[in-house]
Design a protein around this motif. Sequence first.
Motif, PDB file in Angstrom:
ATOM      1  N   ARG A 221       0.823  -1.161   0.119  1.00 39.01           N
ATOM      2  CA  ARG A 221       0.275   0.116  -0.232  1.00 39.01           C
ATOM      3  C   ARG A 221       0.888   1.149  -0.052  1.00 39.01           C
TER       4      ARG A 221
ATOM      5  N   ILE B  33       3.071   4.099  -0.057  1.00 36.44           N
ATOM      6  CA  ILE B  33       4.547   5.251  -0.714  1.00 36.44           C
ATOM      7  C   ILE B  33       5.391   4.128  -1.561  1.00 36.44           C
TER       8      ILE B  33
ATOM      9  N   ASP C 128       5.836  -7.082   2.259  1.00 34.21           N
ATOM     10  CA  ASP C 128       4.662  -7.108   3.613  1.00 34.21           C
ATOM     11  C   ASP C 128       4.478  -7.270   4.210  1.00 34.21           C
TER      12      ASP C 128
ATOM     13  N   ASN D 178       8.399  -9.712   7.598  1.00 28.17           N
ATOM     14  CA  ASN D 178       8.432  -9.110   9.409  1.00 28.17           C
ATOM     15  C   ASN D 178       9.821  -8.345   9.074  1.00 28.17           C
ATOM     16  N   VAL D 179       9.618  -6.734   8.795  1.00 24.51           N
ATOM     17  CA  VAL D 179      11.551  -6.393   8.676  1.00 24.51           C
ATOM     18  C   VAL D 179      11.799  -6.616  10.167  1.00 24.51           C
TER      19      VAL D 179
ATOM     20  N   ASN E  77      11.346   0.525   2.731  1.00 24.53           N
ATOM     21  CA  ASN E  77      10.186   1.804   2.839  1.00 24.53           C
ATOM     22  C   ASN E  77       8.993   1.672   4.040  1.00 24.53           C
TER      23      ASN E  77
ATOM     24  N   ALA F  29      13.455   7.173   4.019  1.00 26.67           N
ATOM     25  CA  ALA F  29      13.514   8.391   4.718  1.00 26.67           C
ATOM     26  C   ALA F  29      12.612   9.286   5.247  1.00 26.67           C
TER      27      ALA F  29
ATOM     28  N   TYR G 174       9.525   9.338  16.295  1.00 29.36           N
ATOM     29  CA  TYR G 174      10.010   9.740  14.422  1.00 29.36           C
ATOM     30  C   TYR G 174      10.337  10.206  13.988  1.00 29.36           C
TER      31      TYR G 174
ATOM     32  N   LYS H 262      13.924   8.426  11.972  1.00 26.88           N
ATOM     33  CA  LYS H 262      14.257   9.065  10.685  1.00 26.88           C
ATOM     34  C   LYS H 262      15.710   9.543  10.614  1.00 26.88           C
TER      35      LYS H 262
ATOM     36  N   GLY I 147       8.541  14.452   1.977  1.00 25.49           N
ATOM     37  CA  GLY I 147       7.568  15.837   3.020  1.00 25.49           C
ATOM     38  C   GLY I 147       5.988  15.013   3.215  1.00 25.49           C
TER      39      GLY I 147
ATOM     40  N   ILE J  68       3.250  13.105   2.201  1.00 33.13           N
ATOM     41  CA  ILE J  68       2.064  12.870   1.572  1.00 33.13           C
ATOM     42  C   ILE J  68       0.476  12.149   2.144  1.00 33.13           C
TER      43      ILE J  68
ATOM     44  N   THR K  88      -1.489   9.299   2.462  1.00 37.59           N
ATOM     45  CA  THR K  88      -1.152   7.576   2.425  1.00 37.59           C
ATOM     46  C   THR K  88      -2.266   7.922   3.897  1.00 37.59           C
TER      47      THR K  88
ATOM     48  N   THR L 136      -0.879   8.985   6.570  1.00 34.33           N
ATOM     49  CA  THR L 136      -0.751  10.731   6.947  1.00 34.33           C
ATOM     50  C   THR L 136      -2.833  11.123   7.145  1.00 34.33           C
TER      51      THR L 136
HETATM   52  P1  NDP Z   1       1.527   3.161   4.670  1.00 38.16           P
HETATM   53  O1  NDP Z   1       1.351   3.284   6.669  1.00 38.16           O
HETATM   54  O2  NDP Z   1       0.612   3.749   3.725  1.00 38.16           O
HETATM   55  O3  NDP Z   1       1.954   1.937   4.403  1.00 38.16           O
HETATM   56  C1  NDP Z   1       3.144   1.573   5.387  1.00 38.16           C
HETATM   57  C2  NDP Z   1       3.554  -0.040   4.582  1.00 38.16           C
HETATM   58  O4  NDP Z   1       4.430  -0.433   5.589  1.00 38.16           O
HETATM   59  C3  NDP Z   1       2.030  -0.481   5.119  1.00 38.16           C
HETATM   60  O5  NDP Z   1       1.942  -1.795   4.482  1.00 38.16           O
HETATM   61  C4  NDP Z   1       1.961  -1.820   6.389  1.00 38.16           C
HETATM   62  O6  NDP Z   1       1.889  -2.449   6.702  1.00 38.16           O
HETATM   63  C5  NDP Z   1       4.108  -1.973   6.167  1.00 38.16           C
HETATM   64  N1  NDP Z   1       4.588  -2.100   7.821  1.00 38.16           N
HETATM   65  C6  NDP Z   1       4.802  -2.072   8.843  1.00 38.16           C
HETATM   66  N2  NDP Z   1       5.330  -2.402   9.682  1.00 38.16           N
HETATM   67  C7  NDP Z   1       5.928  -2.989   8.878  1.00 38.16           C
HETATM   68  C8  NDP Z   1       7.036  -4.603   8.884  1.00 38.16           C
HETATM   69  N3  NDP Z   1       7.328  -4.432  10.648  1.00 38.16           N
HETATM   70  N4  NDP Z   1       6.785  -5.179   8.688  1.00 38.16           N
HETATM   71  C9  NDP Z   1       6.927  -5.439   7.578  1.00 38.16           C
HETATM   72  N5  NDP Z   1       5.993  -4.200   6.264  1.00 38.16           N
HETATM   73  C10 NDP Z   1       5.186  -3.129   7.219  1.00 38.16           C
HETATM   74  O7  NDP Z   1       2.940   4.883   5.480  1.00 38.16           O
HETATM   75  P2  NDP Z   1       3.065   5.475   4.245  1.00 38.16           P
HETATM   76  O8  NDP Z   1       3.124   5.037   2.421  1.00 38.16           O
HETATM   77  O9  NDP Z   1       2.720   6.832   4.076  1.00 38.16           O
HETATM   78  O10 NDP Z   1       4.679   5.027   4.580  1.00 38.16           O
HETATM   79  C11 NDP Z   1       5.521   4.188   3.611  1.00 38.16           C
HETATM   80  C12 NDP Z   1       7.609   5.023   4.427  1.00 38.16           C
HETATM   81  O11 NDP Z   1       7.705   6.654   3.757  1.00 38.16           O
HETATM   82  C13 NDP Z   1       6.752   5.032   5.471  1.00 38.16           C
HETATM   83  O12 NDP Z   1       8.949   4.569   5.539  1.00 38.16           O
HETATM   84  C14 NDP Z   1       7.270   6.275   6.342  1.00 38.16           C
HETATM   85  O13 NDP Z   1       7.910   6.450   7.211  1.00 38.16           O
HETATM   86  C15 NDP Z   1       7.269   6.759   5.242  1.00 38.16           C
HETATM   87  N6  NDP Z   1       7.142   8.603   4.999  1.00 38.16           N
HETATM   88  C16 NDP Z   1       5.469   8.800   5.203  1.00 38.16           C
HETATM   89  C17 NDP Z   1       5.367   9.525   4.847  1.00 38.16           C
HETATM   90  C18 NDP Z   1       3.944  10.666   4.347  1.00 38.16           C
HETATM   91  O14 NDP Z   1       3.989  11.869   4.569  1.00 38.16           O
HETATM   92  N7  NDP Z   1       2.905   9.384   4.111  1.00 38.16           N
HETATM   93  C19 NDP Z   1       6.261  11.108   4.400  1.00 38.16           C
HETATM   94  C20 NDP Z   1       7.587  11.252   4.901  1.00 38.16           C
HETATM   95  C21 NDP Z   1       8.276   9.421   4.922  1.00 38.16           C
HETATM   96  P3  NDP Z   1       0.355  -2.837   7.413  1.00 38.16           P
HETATM   97  O15 NDP Z   1      -0.461  -1.113   5.884  1.00 38.16           O
HETATM   98  O16 NDP Z   1      -0.239  -3.770   7.466  1.00 38.16           O
HETATM   99  O17 NDP Z   1       0.658  -2.585   8.525  1.00 38.16           O
END
Ligand code: NDP
Length: 284
Positions: free
Chosen positions: A34, A36, A55, A93-94, A120, A172, A188, A192, A219, A221, A223, A226
Amino acid sequence: TGVVAALSGAPPTRTALAQFALLGRVAMVTGGQRGIGLELALALAEGGAVVYCLDLPPTPDADWMKVQQFCSSLPDLGVGAHKKGRMEYMSCNVTDQKAMWTIAEQIAEKEGRVDICIANAGVLRGAECLEWDGEDFKKLLDVNINGAFFTAQAAGRQMEKRNIRGSIVMIASMSGTITNPNMHWTAYNTSKAAVLQMMRSMACELGPKGIRVNALSPGYIYTNMTKAFLQGKSELERMWCAQNPLGRLGNPDELRGAALWLASDASTFCTGSDIRVDGGQTAW
Ligand code: NDP
């Protein structure tokens, strides 16, 4: 290669756009079902790469479900057995180092290589800094710091073993450089900032092996991450928009170009860099 070589009489080996081509490359993207992660995985597949979305087990609302349709519509890019990008899903699981090593090894054995890694997966929670529960604090750092490291490490090991000049991209955040007013994001922001320094350290160590490590720092985004904060809070959204010179939030597809550039041969002299795609927020 390129224009200078062409001007000196030698034919350029690759045109500018061809440098972005990913046909034959194999990528792993964590948090790829899902947000980014999925957007960047789709971009890599569109560029021709075989992309493994790693994921947590899919939830019923995972955007991953919509991906199969997209994959069937990917364009044919070349001749031979491997003509177009493809996407696969693997549960992970990362925070589990050994499991991440095994997953990267399985991908490399099946596909013959790992060229690109986008670390990511991440989580975001808020709490006032004097109130943070210790276990919750550690859990966030575990996913965002240890998870990013185990992912990059797992991919790097396969790149080194197979002598591949790979590209590792750590997602990051602007929050690694600046703080977010009134958001109580100490954990958080800390995580980062750690990812950025991890990226620089790994870039220095892996550069001599031909492996590049960079960061992409978004910045705000739109999703799930947010949206969870914005739900019903239009005042908060207005505040966030006012915090960057472009006056708005970004969309996941506005990160595609930077990710493709970092992942591909278009950026072969770039390592140890933090590419900010934040509407100018860190410029203020
Ligand atoms: P989302 O919450 O939409 O997506 C994050 C994804 O990471 C989800 O699919 C989630 O799974 C998965 N995830 C969480 N924990 C684990 C784990 N332990 N092992 C494997 N997968 C995991 O977030 P975004 O797409 O917004 O964020 C993606 C990245 O971008 C993150 O690192 C975030 O910090 C960074 N970022 C985002 C910003 C924003 O504004 N959105 C701004 C700056 C950085 P599940 O949903 O099933 O829990």
